[in-house]
Structures are given as C-alpha cells and as structure tokens.
Motif scaffolding. Sequence first.
Motif, short mmCIF file in Angstrom:
data_model
loop_
_atom_site.label_atom_id
_atom_site.label_comp_id
_atom_site.label_asym_id
_atom_site.label_seq_id
_atom_site.Cartn_x
_atom_site.Cartn_y
_atom_site.Cartn_z
N ARG A 93 -8.79 15.48 -4.71
CA ARG A 93 -8.52 15.70 -5.98
C ARG A 93 -6.98 15.71 -5.99
O ARG A 93 -6.44 14.98 -6.95
N GLU A 94 -6.38 16.46 -5.24
CA GLU A 94 -4.80 16.24 -5.02
C GLU A 94 -4.38 14.94 -4.95
O GLU A 94 -3.45 14.34 -5.56
N GLY A 95 -5.01 14.06 -3.96
CA GLY A 95 -4.73 12.76 -3.73
C GLY A 95 -4.64 11.75 -4.75
O GLY A 95 -4.11 10.93 -5.16
N GLU A 96 -5.70 11.92 -5.69
CA GLU A 96 -6.08 11.53 -6.93
C GLU A 96 -4.95 11.64 -7.86
O GLU A 96 -4.36 10.73 -8.62
N SER A 97 -4.67 12.86 -8.05
CA SER A 97 -3.65 13.11 -8.96
C SER A 97 -2.25 12.44 -8.62
O SER A 97 -1.51 11.99 -9.21
N ILE A 98 -2.00 12.67 -7.29
CA ILE A 98 -0.69 11.97 -6.77
C ILE A 98 -0.74 10.52 -6.87
O ILE A 98 0.28 10.01 -7.53
N ALA A 99 -1.87 9.58 -6.63
CA ALA A 99 -1.99 8.26 -7.08
C ALA A 99 -1.68 8.31 -8.85
O ALA A 99 -1.06 6.84 -8.97
N TRP A 100 -2.14 8.96 -9.35
CA TRP A 100 -1.96 8.91 -10.90
C TRP A 100 -0.40 8.95 -11.38
O TRP A 100 0.12 8.27 -12.19
N HIS A 101 0.00 9.91 -10.76
CA HIS A 101 1.61 10.31 -10.92
C HIS A 101 2.31 9.18 -10.49
O HIS A 101 3.33 8.68 -11.20
N ILE A 102 2.17 8.30 -9.32
CA ILE A 102 2.91 7.30 -8.73
C ILE A 102 2.58 6.07 -10.01
O ILE A 102 3.54 5.63 -10.15
N MET A 117 0.91 -1.28 -0.01
CA MET A 117 0.04 -0.05 -0.05
C MET A 117 0.92 1.27 -0.10
O MET A 117 1.71 1.44 0.80
N ILE A 118 0.70 2.15 -1.01
CA ILE A 118 1.39 3.44 -1.10
C ILE A 118 0.45 4.55 -0.58
O ILE A 118 -0.59 4.73 -1.16
N ILE A 119 0.80 5.26 0.58
CA ILE A 119 0.38 6.30 0.98
C ILE A 119 1.03 7.53 0.65
O ILE A 119 2.11 7.61 0.33
N GLU A 120 0.53 8.84 1.33
CA GLU A 120 1.28 10.03 1.01
C GLU A 120 2.15 10.33 2.24
O GLU A 120 3.37 10.60 2.19
N SER A 121 1.75 10.30 3.52
CA SER A 121 2.48 10.70 4.57
C SER A 121 3.06 9.68 5.26
O SER A 121 2.53 8.56 5.57
N SER A 122 4.19 9.88 5.84
CA SER A 122 4.93 9.07 6.62
C SER A 122 4.65 8.82 7.90
O SER A 122 4.80 7.91 8.75
N GLY A 123 3.89 9.91 8.28
CA GLY A 123 3.03 10.07 9.73
C GLY A 123 1.98 8.66 9.87
O GLY A 123 1.58 8.60 10.91
N LYS A 124 1.30 8.30 8.64
CA LYS A 124 0.33 7.43 8.84
C LYS A 124 1.02 5.95 9.13
O LYS A 124 0.26 5.16 9.37
N LEU A 125 2.27 5.72 8.97
CA LEU A 125 2.95 4.32 9.02
C LEU A 125 2.58 3.83 10.06
O LEU A 125 1.97 2.57 10.10
N ASP A 126 2.83 3.95 11.31
CA ASP A 126 2.87 3.28 12.31
C ASP A 126 1.35 3.19 12.67
O ASP A 126 0.80 2.02 13.27
N LYS A 127 0.31 3.96 12.61
CA LYS A 127 -1.14 3.70 12.67
C LYS A 127 -1.71 2.69 11.54
O LYS A 127 -2.29 1.98 12.00
N LEU A 128 -1.06 2.76 10.51
CA LEU A 128 -1.82 1.70 9.46
C LEU A 128 -1.15 0.38 9.82
O LEU A 128 -1.86 -0.62 9.48
N ARG A 129 0.15 0.06 10.33
CA ARG A 129 0.60 -1.08 10.55
C ARG A 129 -0.12 -1.53 11.82
O ARG A 129 -0.44 -2.89 11.70
#
Length: 676
Positions: A90-99, A1-13
Amino acid sequence: MIIESSGKLDKLRDVFAKIRPGENWKVMPSLGHIRDLPASGNNEGELTTGVRNDLTPVYELTDKGAKIVSSLKEAVAKASEVYLATDPDREGESIAWHIQQAVGIRNPVRVKFPEITASAVDNALKSPLRIDMKLVAAQEARRVADRVIGYLVSSELRRQTGEALSAGRVQSVALYLVVLREREIRAFRSTLHYGAQLNFAGAKMTDAWCVEWMTAEGFTTDEQPYFMDRAFARLVADVPVVQVTGFEDSTRTKNPPAPFETVTLQQAASNSLGWDSAHTMKVAQALFDNGHITYHRTDNPNISEESMPAIKAVAASLGLATVAKRRVFATSEGAQEGHPATTPTHWDVVEAGTTPDEQVLYRMIRIRAIASQLMPAEYAVRTVLMKAVDPVQGKQVLFRGKGETLISEGWLKLLQGDATSDDDEQDSANPIPVLQLGQIVSVESGEVLEKKTRSPKRYTEASLVGALKANGIGRPATYAAIMGNIKSRQYVREVKRFFHAEPLGEQVIDRMEGKFTFLQVNYTRELEKDLDLIATGQTQYKPVLQSLVSTLQSELGQQAESIATYRKPVITHPCPDCKTNDLRLIKGANGPFWACKGYPACNGTFPDAGGKPGQRKVAVVSEHKCVKCDRPLRHNVKKGKTGYNFWGCSGFREGCKATYPNLKGDKPDFDNVKGG
C-alpha cells in the motif's frame, strides 16, 4: 521506470539487458516518499497541520523530493512511456500516486514485482496495471489518522504538563502494552507451592525414570490452584510402592515453522542475532534490492506453488524428503495473501549478500523456507499413570510420567529449532520401561518439588511486535518505526533485550488512560480493519475518518473542561516527620513511594496514594514474641498492587531484622523466620 530504492538500480539494469536487449530503458529512483503532510504550521480552515476541516490532506514536497521531482520531470518529458515500479504494497501504491501527481505523468503504467528477477520483472511488464486508488485511499486514511491523533493529542499532553510529551495512534498502544506489563510485574507476589517426584532405577544409570504427583487430582482447585502443604508433599514423596493404572505408547509429529513473514523475520533476527527491527528491515531491504529474496514486507507466511519444484530439487540434493503437497500455514486476519512469504529468489543459491549481516540473514531466510516443506519430525511417546498402593492420610495419590524419543528427524535435520519464539519447546527423554496394568513398582527415591510462581515476562522487541500482530495492530511496514519511536523518545529502555517502562512513558499513559478511546487495543484493531475495508472498496475514506475525528474531538473537549489550567501546578508536600524538608516521589523496585529530601538526617517514608503521600501504616505491637530477641512482633500490612503482609520484630531500629511470613488467621510463621 521509476522505482523507490537506488539499491535496485544495478540489478534492474542487468535484468533489462537480459529481457529487453536493444530497448532504451532509463531507471530512476524516487528515494522513497517525495511528498508528505507539512511538518509544522496550522493554517485557517485546517483541523490540524496538513489536514483540512473536510479531512482532505494537504501535501508538500519534501526537501529531498523537490530535487527528485525536478530530475524526474526532465526525464519523463523525453520518455515515450513511463512505468511506476514502486514497492508492491500500500505504501508503494501511495508513493506511485504521489509521483504521478507531483511529476504530472499522464497515463503511467503501474507494474509490481515481488522479487527482482528476470522472470518476475518480465511478467510484470507483460501484465501492466493502473494505480489502485483504493489502496491509495487506505494509505492516505492511515496517514491522516496518524496525523490527527498524533498532533492533537500530543498538543493536549503538552498543554497539560508543560513537557514535550507525544502520542501516536499505534505508538501509544505499543507503549500501553509495555506499561500494563510493568504494572503486572509490580503487583505480582510469588507463591511458594509444592509437588512431589518419584524416581525409579533402571538397568543402567541412563535408564532411570520418574513420575510426578498429579496435584490437580483432588488436591487443588480453580480457586486454589497451588498446593502449599510441604509436610503432606513430603509424605507423598516418601511413598514406597506404586501401582500402574494406565500405560500407553503413541507417536506425535511436529511440523516445521512457516517461512518468514515480516513479523516472524524480525522476531527470529531479534532472538537469534540480537538485532532490532529497524536493522533487520535495513538488511532485508538490501537483499531484496539486489534480487536475493522476495519482498520482505508481507504478512503472508506461505510460499507460492511455483516454488515447490525448486524446493524439492534442493531438498533432494541434501538427502531430505519433502511433503507430497505444499504445506499451507494459517494466515492472520487481514493478511494480504497476494504477497507470498519472504523466501530466496534462487533456491539453489546457498550464500548471498555482500556483508556478513546480509549473508547470515539470507541463510536464515533460505533454510527456514526450505524446512517449511520438509517432512514433520516424529516422536515416540510413552505415558504411564500410577497410584500409591496405600493412601496418604486417607487420600488417594496419583502420578503421571511421560517420555519422548525422536524417531524421525524430518525438518529438524535442517533447522534445529524455531527462533521466532522467546521460549523453545523442551522435549523430555524420561526412558519409561514397558509396564503392565496392575503392576506393582518399588520406588527408588522421592523428592519434594519446591516451586514458585513467576511474574509475567517483560516484552522484548520481538515479543512486543508479536503482541501487536496478534492483536491486529499495525502492519508489516510499520513495526520497525513503532519500536524506534518508543525507544528514541525514552518512553522505554532496553535492559538485556527486555523493555522496561520509563517514568516518562508511564506519565504519558497515565495522562491518556481512560480518557482517549484510541488507546484501547480493541478500538485500534477495529480501525485497522476499517482501513483494510477501504483498501478493498468495502467502505470509504471519509466515513472512517469522520467517526475517528468525532470521537477524538469529544474526548479533547472533555479534557479541556476538566482541567482548570493546562500547565502542571507546582505542589509541595512537607515531611510530617522533620517538618523542615519536602517529600519527593521515588520510583522504587516495588512501586512508587515518598521519601524526605532531608535523608539521611530524616528517613521518613510514606506510601504513594495516587500521586500524593499517603498515610503511613502504623504497625501494632502484638502478643507474639520474636524468637531471635524476645521483643514483641508487629504485623505489617499494606493492601493494593504494591502491598505486603508480614510480621517484623519491633526491635528493628535496635538491629533485629527478623521477619516472619503471615499465616492464615493472621499469625506469624515461626518455622520460616528470616534475618535476625
């Protein structure tokens, strides 16, 4: 899973360990955008840097993005499935497409969760999506529009002035609002006007009450909205006896403010905590990343129906009553109602966050959201209408009094006031007793109310963000950047939280006003609507941008034709008084003026006439004499936004500073002399 912010890592794990035990998930951050339009360079066949003539954008990896993409490619090669979980906007959608494009991911799964909780992530995984290319196109159109306007107009400003000035599609409109307000304040002239208040005694000191003269009833008009006869107001204040002509008891309710959306969150944090928009969003991002709040970039002020049971349970534990049916608040035009308001993810958690700032913002978000579904506050309202028993100089004089008493706190028991606005509503007690129609009441005392009209208030960051939102300009994710741009470029300065337009900011607007359509509020609002239509598939990327570029190119062409040289010529203005020194333009408190550089040896000053020294107004000596020194008076008049109209003593240079307001008929008001 690819996310935007590293701050979410611990919570998502932690979340994956709970909802997908035994599965081998790897979570990696993109750290925001990995690609963007080039920062510099303009290749052949490009309209401007990074935008081809056919309006196709040219992207390149950022320095940070190149390293991220390399590590993502390595991880993706080993994965059986790839989920793109960038932010749900929308910005998150755009980042997903760029990735997807940069990493070369085939058939990625797009998932969106408005909060980082086990249930939200689990629901997202059970409802897989694909990248929404309409949202990507809308975000791409916004980015290209920003680049085209920002680069082309900024280049034109630099050619015209030789200075490093810049323009921006939304940044310049925000600055324009600040400059327009600055002009209004400079042009403002306070008007002194009068009213009257009658005071009545009660059984106790605390029972005293009052009514106010209704000047609008026969004494003012739409053309002349202010009553300016102090002597008549004094007669009204001296009315000894009045009669009751109307009496009514009623109630009113006051509903709570809506839960926070992005703009109101920024406004409340500014007014209550003194934070700027950027800091507010940084703190909110940390709360979101750690699963404490729902997504903080939203323009929908409503909570979900699923939240109501949890709110009712918390309210019951606090001894507070909630509405029977979810209270729904009006949304602004174009709001993305799929994203709910910003609320806590766990309503029963009273404290959350690891820093004091996170904790105080969490409390604000939680209390505001709970209060939004509590019962309204209720007030008992008493209104009385009265008239003077005897006319004043043959004219009937009417009075009105109103008093309110809080009889049921409702939501006010939890949330004492709404910090979204700069001005809180003031409730008045004014304990009017029970009165009967026709009853004659003796007046205890009367007073003349001296009032002055107030100039418009300067914008705070909170009120400017509110003005942009009200005009349909910008979107939740952009406001913090807009505020940061106009401050960092020194186009505005903050003085006790209020924005003052700096000379540099005014120069930018002066150069663009009336020459570029994008500066108009209505044009920018309509462009925002077009970008929204792209997001819903109701219009296409190319037509919207072609219209914008066509208008802009025409206006740039007109500018080039009207300017003989792009570099500002050096023009000198010799002082007519001393004929030795040049004049310089000074930004005074009441507007710009020209003064001799040889001051104090020469104190010549001249009004500003469109960027040049104007003709000094010669004050004519009159037949009126100064009451202080018996010298003749001079009538000083200057028309325009920074004008004046008063009488002054001709002995000013000899030390008499007496001044007199001008009366109708161009006569000095000897009763209100000042100075001497």
